[in-house]
Design an enzyme around this catalytic site. Sequence first.
Site, PDB file in Angstrom:
ATOM      1  N   SER A  90      48.750  33.491  32.825  1.00 12.22           N
ATOM      2  CA  SER A  90      48.761  33.051  33.856  1.00 12.22           C
ATOM      3  C   SER A  90      49.501  31.607  33.981  1.00 12.22           C
ATOM      4  O   SER A  90      49.783  31.440  32.548  1.00 12.22           O
ATOM      5  CB  SER A  90      47.154  32.629  34.564  1.00 12.22           C
ATOM      6  OG  SER A  90      46.818  31.354  35.272  1.00 12.22           O
ATOM      7  N   ARG A  92      49.479  28.835  36.027  1.00  6.16           N
ATOM      8  CA  ARG A  92      49.266  27.224  36.382  1.00  6.16           C
ATOM      9  C   ARG A  92      47.734  27.532  36.662  1.00  6.16           C
ATOM     10  O   ARG A  92      47.090  26.166  36.321  1.00  6.16           O
ATOM     11  CB  ARG A  92      49.448  27.487  38.282  1.00  6.16           C
ATOM     12  CG  ARG A  92      50.752  27.111  38.691  1.00  6.16           C
ATOM     13  CD  ARG A  92      50.799  27.906  40.144  1.00  6.16           C
ATOM     14  NE  ARG A  92      50.769  29.468  39.790  1.00  6.16           N
ATOM     15  CZ  ARG A  92      51.769  30.055  39.759  1.00  6.16           C
ATOM     16  NH1 ARG A  92      53.520  29.380  39.448  1.00  6.16           N
ATOM     17  NH2 ARG A  92      52.046  30.937  38.459  1.00  6.16           N
ATOM     18  N   GLN A 171      42.102  28.472  43.397  1.00  4.70           N
ATOM     19  CA  GLN A 171      42.805  28.012  43.798  1.00  4.70           C
ATOM     20  C   GLN A 171      42.639  27.881  45.817  1.00  4.70           C
ATOM     21  O   GLN A 171      43.192  27.461  46.012  1.00  4.70           O
ATOM     22  CB  GLN A 171      43.434  29.730  44.088  1.00  4.70           C
ATOM     23  CG  GLN A 171      44.449  29.409  44.970  1.00  4.70           C
ATOM     24  CD  GLN A 171      45.674  28.678  44.742  1.00  4.70           C
ATOM     25  OE1 GLN A 171      46.340  28.873  43.015  1.00  4.70           O
ATOM     26  NE2 GLN A 171      46.488  28.025  45.022  1.00  4.70           N
ATOM     27  N   ASN A 199      41.814  38.582  46.561  1.00  3.56           N
ATOM     28  CA  ASN A 199      40.925  38.083  45.912  1.00  3.56           C
ATOM     29  C   ASN A 199      40.885  35.941  47.228  1.00  3.56           C
ATOM     30  O   ASN A 199      40.037  35.531  47.167  1.00  3.56           O
ATOM     31  CB  ASN A 199      40.809  37.266  44.727  1.00  3.56           C
ATOM     32  CG  ASN A 199      42.433  36.969  44.283  1.00  3.56           C
ATOM     33  OD1 ASN A 199      43.029  37.306  45.121  1.00  3.56           O
ATOM     34  ND2 ASN A 199      41.866  37.550  42.502  1.00  3.56           N
ATOM     35  N   THR A 264      51.526  37.480  46.681  1.00  2.00           N
ATOM     36  CA  THR A 264      51.969  37.942  45.809  1.00  2.00           C
ATOM     37  C   THR A 264      51.797  39.774  46.037  1.00  2.00           C
ATOM     38  O   THR A 264      50.400  39.849  46.403  1.00  2.00           O
ATOM     39  CB  THR A 264      51.457  38.621  44.638  1.00  2.00           C
ATOM     40  OG1 THR A 264      52.338  39.533  44.146  1.00  2.00           O
ATOM     41  CG2 THR A 264      50.068  38.773  43.948  1.00  2.00           C
ATOM     42  N   SER A 267      49.486  42.392  42.518  1.00  2.00           N
ATOM     43  CA  SER A 267      48.493  42.064  41.624  1.00  2.00           C
ATOM     44  C   SER A 267      48.805  42.312  39.911  1.00  2.00           C
ATOM     45  O   SER A 267      49.279  43.643  40.779  1.00  2.00           O
ATOM     46  CB  SER A 267      47.617  41.510  42.407  1.00  2.00           C
ATOM     47  OG  SER A 267      47.654  41.240  43.542  1.00  2.00           O
ATOM     48  N   HIS A 302      51.389  29.453  49.026  1.00  2.25           N
ATOM     49  CA  HIS A 302      51.469  30.234  48.567  1.00  2.25           C
ATOM     50  C   HIS A 302      50.975  29.938  47.167  1.00  2.25           C
ATOM     51  O   HIS A 302      51.744  29.242  46.479  1.00  2.25           O
ATOM     52  CB  HIS A 302      53.311  30.582  48.266  1.00  2.25           C
ATOM     53  CG  HIS A 302      52.943  32.238  48.126  1.00  2.25           C
ATOM     54  ND1 HIS A 302      52.656  32.528  46.268  1.00  2.25           N
ATOM     55  CD2 HIS A 302      53.292  33.580  48.585  1.00  2.25           C
ATOM     56  CE1 HIS A 302      53.133  33.913  46.482  1.00  2.25           C
ATOM     57  NE2 HIS A 302      53.646  33.959  46.850  1.00  2.25           N
ATOM     58  N   LEU A 304      51.405  31.284  44.589  1.00  2.00           N
ATOM     59  CA  LEU A 304      52.622  31.539  42.999  1.00  2.00           C
ATOM     60  C   LEU A 304      52.255  32.787  42.117  1.00  2.00           C
ATOM     61  O   LEU A 304      50.643  32.411  42.109  1.00  2.00           O
ATOM     62  CB  LEU A 304      53.016  30.300  42.714  1.00  2.00           C
ATOM     63  CG  LEU A 304      53.536  29.444  43.687  1.00  2.00           C
ATOM     64  CD1 LEU A 304      54.474  27.890  43.211  1.00  2.00           C
ATOM     65  CD2 LEU A 304      54.820  30.182  44.286  1.00  2.00           C
ATOM     66  N   PRO A 305      52.727  33.343  41.214  1.00  2.00           N
ATOM     67  CA  PRO A 305      54.092  33.138  41.321  1.00  2.00           C
ATOM     68  C   PRO A 305      54.868  34.134  42.727  1.00  2.00           C
ATOM     69  O   PRO A 305      53.670  34.568  42.888  1.00  2.00           O
ATOM     70  CB  PRO A 305      54.743  33.851  40.603  1.00  2.00           C
ATOM     71  CG  PRO A 305      53.390  35.275  40.238  1.00  2.00           C
ATOM     72  CD  PRO A 305      52.636  33.843  40.358  1.00  2.00           C
ATOM     73  N   ARG A 330      46.516  22.023  41.685  1.00  2.69           N
ATOM     74  CA  ARG A 330      45.714  23.344  41.299  1.00  2.69           C
ATOM     75  C   ARG A 330      45.122  21.900  39.583  1.00  2.69           C
ATOM     76  O   ARG A 330      43.826  22.926  39.002  1.00  2.69           O
ATOM     77  CB  ARG A 330      46.100  24.499  40.259  1.00  2.69           C
ATOM     78  CG  ARG A 330      47.336  25.241  41.228  1.00  2.69           C
ATOM     79  CD  ARG A 330      44.981  26.151  41.860  1.00  2.69           C
ATOM     80  NE  ARG A 330      45.232  26.940  40.353  1.00  2.69           N
ATOM     81  CZ  ARG A 330      44.869  27.497  39.905  1.00  2.69           C
ATOM     82  NH1 ARG A 330      45.893  28.677  40.506  1.00  2.69           N
ATOM     83  NH2 ARG A 330      44.444  27.781  39.127  1.00  2.69           N
TER      84      ARG A 330
END
Length: 354
Positions: A90, A92, A171, A199, A264, A267, A302, A304-305, A330
């Site tokens: 990860s 963030r 998130q 998720n 994304t 994943s 979004h 991210l990434p 975050r």
Amino acid sequence: MMSFTLRNLLGRSISLSNKCSVRSFRCGQVMLSATNLKGRHLLTLKDFNGEEIKQLLWTSADLKMRIKDKGEALPLLQGKSIAMIFEKRSTRTRISTETGFALLGGHPCFLTTQDIHLGINESRKDTARVLSGMTDLILARVYKHSELQQLAEDGSVPVINGLSELYHPIQILADYLTLQEHFGSLTGLTVTWIGDGNNVLHSFMLSAPKLGMHLRVATPKGFEPDATVTTFAKSLSEKCGTKMFFTNDPLEAASGANVLVTDTWVSMGQEEEKAERLKAFHGYQITMKTGQYAAPNWIFLHCLPRKPEEVDDEVFYSPKSLVFQEAENRKWTIMGAMVSILTDYTPKRSKPKF
């Protein structure tokens, strides 16, 4: 102290012990004290009612104002430590948690599967008990949600879900804080999700209705959200008086949206499915054309990434995009969650309008 049991999404019992008492039911959730979250696990926002989610957001906004805007030093977690277990890499989640905990005076311990004996030379049960004796809090970013549940059941300190295959609650808190800052209120907003039934979407579905938000979802056939989550979310939406709509047409879903969101399409752990997924998601890229179907004040999020096939550069780098504000939040929301779970902190700023 009162102790009682609820059934979580997977049918397993979870025990909640807190100084607060059961008051009433609101939107299908047990109504606990909205001002005391100390000692609670944060595995999914399904376990939190609307007032408790607002409390987390209020605390996050307060810390951001006091630390970032006013430059105050707030060693609220001095002398405390957090074990950060990362089965999945990860940017963030790691940086926000590590720097946030340190900024509050605590000591973060970053642990990968190469650093500890998680489930290999030592059982997860034993790991949970060892970490509980050495740290005050566990954050785990894992593949299986059941591993988080096991940590929470076998350990004796609170556990925060840093991401699992079912939920990504920290998130969504960052997303809500970003929307609160931009729109001034969350009530009545329409959020449109265009992408995979994953998720992040699950976390939206199990929390947005509690905040008075409407949700419109577009996923390709075969990539819909989990059926059990969907059934519960629809019931929750009805009880909360909000609208929840599902379709396979991205432009239909975008109709009237204040917020366009995607994630994304491939994943971690799904790399072998990339070709199949890119084919299935053809036509799901968010562009300014998508925005033409949304409300005039629409913005883009979004987690991210980001990959260009999910959203084009024109939208991603436009004034409509709040992705970097969202990414920074975050940090403030995980700080708000950690402070709420570990202390009796009361925000100093007035409560925002929700």
